[in-house]
Write a protein that holds these residues in place. Structure first.
Motif, PDB file in Angstrom:
ATOM      1  N   GLU A  91       0.730  -0.805  -0.221  1.00 33.28           N
ATOM      2  CA  GLU A  91      -0.364   0.119  -0.356  1.00 33.28           C
ATOM      3  C   GLU A  91       0.596   1.302  -0.018  1.00 33.28           C
ATOM      4  O   GLU A  91       0.275   2.077   0.532  1.00 33.28           O
ATOM      5  N   ILE A  92       1.932   1.403  -0.878  1.00 31.57           N
ATOM      6  CA  ILE A  92       2.574   2.254  -1.014  1.00 31.57           C
ATOM      7  C   ILE A  92       2.259   2.585  -1.795  1.00 31.57           C
ATOM      8  O   ILE A  92       2.057   2.528  -3.208  1.00 31.57           O
ATOM      9  N   PRO A  93       1.948   4.249  -1.762  1.00 34.13           N
ATOM     10  CA  PRO A  93       1.187   5.197  -2.843  1.00 34.13           C
ATOM     11  C   PRO A  93       2.101   5.106  -4.529  1.00 34.13           C
ATOM     12  O   PRO A  93       3.170   5.145  -4.195  1.00 34.13           O
ATOM     13  N   LEU A  94       1.273   5.219  -5.497  1.00 36.00           N
ATOM     14  CA  LEU A  94       1.945   4.402  -6.378  1.00 36.00           C
ATOM     15  C   LEU A  94       2.296   6.103  -7.239  1.00 36.00           C
ATOM     16  O   LEU A  94       3.565   6.526  -8.002  1.00 36.00           O
ATOM     17  N   THR A  95       2.078   7.972  -6.604  1.00 32.05           N
ATOM     18  CA  THR A  95       2.400   9.174  -7.112  1.00 32.05           C
ATOM     19  C   THR A  95       3.869   8.554  -7.089  1.00 32.05           C
ATOM     20  O   THR A  95       3.825   8.895  -5.247  1.00 32.05           O
ATOM     21  N   PRO A  96       5.062   9.264  -6.876  1.00 27.59           N
ATOM     22  CA  PRO A  96       6.596   9.252  -6.752  1.00 27.59           C
ATOM     23  C   PRO A  96       6.295   9.854  -5.249  1.00 27.59           C
ATOM     24  O   PRO A  96       7.139   9.629  -4.191  1.00 27.59           O
ATOM     25  N   ALA A  97       5.839  11.080  -5.422  1.00 25.41           N
ATOM     26  CA  ALA A  97       5.900  12.167  -4.058  1.00 25.41           C
ATOM     27  C   ALA A  97       4.902  11.709  -3.021  1.00 25.41           C
ATOM     28  O   ALA A  97       5.687  12.282  -2.133  1.00 25.41           O
ATOM     29  N   ARG A  98       4.275  10.878  -3.549  1.00 29.98           N
ATOM     30  CA  ARG A  98       3.384  10.197  -2.235  1.00 29.98           C
ATOM     31  C   ARG A  98       4.130   9.392  -1.285  1.00 29.98           C
ATOM     32  O   ARG A  98       3.567   9.440  -0.057  1.00 29.98           O
ATOM     33  N   ALA A  99       4.496   8.362  -1.619  1.00 29.28           N
ATOM     34  CA  ALA A  99       5.370   7.448  -2.206  1.00 29.28           C
ATOM     35  C   ALA A  99       6.742   8.092  -1.010  1.00 29.28           C
ATOM     36  O   ALA A  99       6.375   7.121   0.767  1.00 29.28           O
ATOM     37  N   VAL A 100       7.117   9.119  -1.538  1.00 28.11           N
ATOM     38  CA  VAL A 100       7.781   9.332  -0.863  1.00 28.11           C
ATOM     39  C   VAL A 100       7.702  10.100   0.827  1.00 28.11           C
ATOM     40  O   VAL A 100       8.221  10.178   2.427  1.00 28.11           O
ATOM     41  N   ALA A 101       7.008  10.859   0.612  1.00 31.63           N
ATOM     42  CA  ALA A 101       6.317  11.319   2.423  1.00 31.63           C
ATOM     43  C   ALA A 101       5.597   9.944   3.003  1.00 31.63           C
ATOM     44  O   ALA A 101       6.052  10.326   4.206  1.00 31.63           O
ATOM     45  N   ALA A 102       4.949   9.038   2.210  1.00 27.23           N
ATOM     46  CA  ALA A 102       4.469   8.068   3.443  1.00 27.23           C
ATOM     47  C   ALA A 102       5.458   7.208   3.519  1.00 27.23           C
ATOM     48  O   ALA A 102       5.903   6.306   5.106  1.00 27.23           O
ATOM     49  N   LEU A 103       7.018   6.829   3.027  1.00 35.75           N
ATOM     50  CA  LEU A 103       8.030   6.630   3.663  1.00 35.75           C
ATOM     51  C   LEU A 103       8.908   7.273   4.788  1.00 35.75           C
ATOM     52  O   LEU A 103       8.968   6.929   5.274  1.00 35.75           O
ATOM     53  N   ALA A 104       8.337   8.476   4.691  1.00 38.09           N
ATOM     54  CA  ALA A 104       8.722   9.547   5.870  1.00 38.09           C
ATOM     55  C   ALA A 104       7.929   8.792   7.482  1.00 38.09           C
ATOM     56  O   ALA A 104       9.239   9.435   8.411  1.00 38.09           O
ATOM     57  N   GLN A 105       7.241   8.193   7.313  1.00 38.54           N
ATOM     58  CA  GLN A 105       5.941   7.824   8.241  1.00 38.54           C
ATOM     59  C   GLN A 105       6.363   6.370   8.341  1.00 38.54           C
ATOM     60  O   GLN A 105       5.523   5.730   9.047  1.00 38.54           O
ATOM     61  N   ALA A 106       7.288   5.435   7.861  1.00 41.14           N
ATOM     62  CA  ALA A 106       7.018   4.558   7.361  1.00 41.14           C
ATOM     63  C   ALA A 106       7.999   3.164   8.631  1.00 41.14           C
ATOM     64  O   ALA A 106       8.984   4.084   9.322  1.00 41.14           O
ATOM     65  N   GLU A 107       7.717   2.235   9.335  1.00 35.59           N
ATOM     66  CA  GLU A 107       8.809   1.653  10.181  1.00 35.59           C
ATOM     67  C   GLU A 107       9.151  -0.259   9.872  1.00 35.59           C
ATOM     68  O   GLU A 107       8.391  -0.124   8.410  1.00 35.59           O
ATOM     69  N   PRO A 108      10.087  -0.058   9.827  1.00 38.06           N
ATOM     70  CA  PRO A 108      10.806  -1.950   9.796  1.00 38.06           C
ATOM     71  C   PRO A 108      10.266  -2.851   9.606  1.00 38.06           C
ATOM     72  O   PRO A 108      10.144  -3.049  10.744  1.00 38.06           O
ATOM     73  N   ALA A 109       9.578  -3.375   9.148  1.00 36.02           N
ATOM     74  CA  ALA A 109       8.871  -4.714   9.092  1.00 36.02           C
ATOM     75  C   ALA A 109       9.791  -6.199   8.054  1.00 36.02           C
ATOM     76  O   ALA A 109      10.464  -5.656   7.754  1.00 36.02           O
ATOM     77  N   LEU A 110      10.321  -7.219   8.630  1.00 36.31           N
ATOM     78  CA  LEU A 110      10.871  -7.629   8.402  1.00 36.31           C
ATOM     79  C   LEU A 110       9.868  -9.309   7.364  1.00 36.31           C
ATOM     80  O   LEU A 110       8.745  -9.631   7.971  1.00 36.31           O
TER      81      LEU A 110
END
Length: 305
Positions: A105-124
């Motif tokens: 569920e990472i946004p498909l718009t690159p700019a929105r993806a960058v913003a979403a990843l800034a609030q992401a958490e790591p998972a294995l």
């Protein structure tokens, strides 16, 4: 947000996908990622081998998050280089299928993806291995692999060219006998398999959900098989491929496994995360449980298992 890496590197494949600008993306990274005390750097991949080398170097240098700007092929090769490391893989999707991003569920718009990843958490997550080549999303061994050959020759990208590539390959595709021996002891035999896909994640790409029950961290892979005789049912139920209910199509075979040995009548190319690869008649597939650290956007944790 508990994950606050101090060393972040952005690895860009400049040949992936149309319709995006590195300059604009860099400004978005600066807005959402560049904060006091953080080391934010950028590199470009010159080839698949170069991407692997740069990913390994990033892990060796203690980079905590490596953000890949590219399609599933780039994500796959870079992810393989990060197996077993402490570096988390983030994905800004700019490819044609973007199966990895769609699953998490990472946004498909690159700019929105960058913003979403800034609030992401790591998972294995788990990683599949086919003949010792890792894959993150899917690998395929029948008509579903042959499609890639025509799609790679097309100057266009997206779901429509992929459908045309599939129709073109279907006209001349001759299925070969396949025997699949699962770690459970069950052996499946098919004389006319058109789809023979092993999925680590749910997505084919382009919104097609080939394995709705696939989970990225359960220590298993999913085998999906459709035979030539199933084509009328598949065509009549094509909407189910995009709404996550393909398991309701009669005749399709689904199996979960940890290891699989496939014996084909002859050597033929296979599809590995959207890339065509040569393979002998005998193919082995296994899962590496929780082998790769990835960044999953906040609110999308259900997609991780």
């Amino acid at each position: 947000m508990s994950f606050q890496p101090q060393r972040v590197r952005v690895l860009v494949n400049p040949r992936s996908g149309p319709g995006w600008s590195f300059d604009r993306l860099q400004r978005v990274f600066a807005r959402h990622w560049d904060r006091a005390g953080m080391e934010l750097t950028y590199q470009f991949t010159q080839s698949a081998a170069d991407g692997v080398a740069k990913a390994r170097r990033a892990a060796e240098q203690g980079v905590e998050a490596l953000i890949v700007v590219g399609g599933d092929g780039t994500v796959s090769t870079v992810g393989a280089a990060l197996l077993g490391t402490a570096t988390a893989l983030g994905v800004v999707p700019v490819g044609s299928g973007n199966g990895f991003a769609r699953h998490f569920e990472i946004p498909l718009t690159p700019a929105r993806a960058v913003a979403a990843l800034a609030q992401a958490e790591p998972a294995l997550i788990d990683v599949g291995v086919v003949n010792e080549r890792p894959f993150l999303v899917t690998c395929s061994m029948a008509w579903d692999a042959a499609i890639v050959r025509s799609f790679e020759r097309s100057p266009l990208r997206g779901i429509i060219p992929y459908v045309f590539a599939g129709a073109y390959e279907l006209l001349g595709y001759v299925p070969q006998p396949i025997a699949a021996e699962l770690d459970s002891g069950e052996t499946l035999r098919f004389d006319d398999a058109l789809i023979f896909t092993i999925a680590n994640l749910t997505q084919y790409g382009g919104g097609a959900v080939i394995a709705p029950q696939a989970r990225p961290d359960d220590g298993q892979l999913e085998l999906v098989v459709a035979r030539r005789q199933d084509v009328p049912q598949l065509v009549a139920n094509v909407a189910r491929l995009f709404n996550g209910t393909i398991e309701r199509v009669p005749g399709l075979v689904f199996r979960r496994f940890r290891s699989l040995r496939v014996q084909r009548a002859q050597a033929a190319a296979i599809q590995v995360d959207g890339e065509l690869a040569t393979a002998p008649a005998e193919v082995t597939v296994r899962v590496l449980p929780r082998a790769l650290r990835v960044l999953v956007p906040a609110g999308a944790t259900a997609a991780a298992g």
